[in-house]
Design an enzyme around this catalytic site. Sequence first.
Site, PDB file in Angstrom:
ATOM      1  N   SER A   1       0.751  -1.166   0.063  1.00 62.59           N
ATOM      2  CA  SER A   1      -0.021  -0.144  -0.024  1.00 62.59           C
ATOM      3  C   SER A   1       1.031   1.164   0.014  1.00 62.59           C
ATOM      4  CB  SER A   1      -1.066   0.014   1.452  1.00 62.59           C
ATOM      5  OG  SER A   1      -1.572   1.154   1.511  1.00 62.59           O
TER       6      SER A   1
ATOM      7  N   TYR B   1      -1.053   0.365  10.376  1.00 56.70           N
ATOM      8  CA  TYR B   1      -1.188  -0.146   8.952  1.00 56.70           C
ATOM      9  C   TYR B   1       0.150   0.164   8.081  1.00 56.70           C
ATOM     10  CZ  TYR B   1      -3.163  -1.118   4.316  1.00 56.70           C
ATOM     11  OH  TYR B   1      -3.462  -1.335   3.084  1.00 56.70           O
TER      12      TYR B   1
END
Length: 261
Positions: free
Chosen positions: A149, A162
Amino acid sequence: MTLEYSGKVALVTGGSYGIGKAIAKLLASKGALVGLAHHPDDGVAGAETVAEIERKGGMAFALSAFLGPEGTAEALGEAFLAQVEERTGEAAVDILVNNVGGGGFSRVPDTTNDYFDAVVGKNVRVPYFLVQKLLPTMRSGGSVINISSAAARLTNPDLQVYSLAKAAQNKFTQVLAREIGPKGIKVNGIMPGFIDTEVNRPYLEDPANLQAVLKNTALGRLGRPEDIADVAVALCSDAFRFVTGQIIEVGGGFDTVTPAT
């Protein structure tokens, strides 16, 4: 560039929705036998994806796997190899796409042990031990694709856990490429920007969030799952035979993300 995967075998985690589904469909359309792993709650979606692939002449099968703290990547690997051997006569794999992951907004004061373990587990532990399980059966010329990501390079405090999990996944990609390169296996990562998927839609339904994302994306649109699938499948091809250990951002020039409120 012609992509042809006849005779190849692939496993795609998180394969019933979004990016994983797009990758599974594209690989199957090019001739690969595709195992798509899905959460136990997504059995209907998994079956529908398989049916869609088969209607178009492709080959696929679904695997139910809970890849959370109580689930194991090793069990998924065993189930996948058993299905492949039943269909082809050989327990072997050519392509592994570690797509399952995810994580929400959380700063340090708000982070629980369970949340931390779940996010790091899905994004780091699962890919690591799935590679460990499948590596002995991965054929030379194979590929591992880790779906990371853009959060891995961001410094948004709301994405604390994250971001660190995806950054760790990127380092795993780079080190694994060195480790298994002598076996003739490539390892690359893809960092999507904001993609229009089921996971992101609740956030993007807020008009302010959507406008902020579009404003901070150079191409001025959300990404589509197919934007990621095209790159992932190409990286597995012989056209990219000398590309490994790379983290490729596919985000339309995505720059930052609006902090959570």
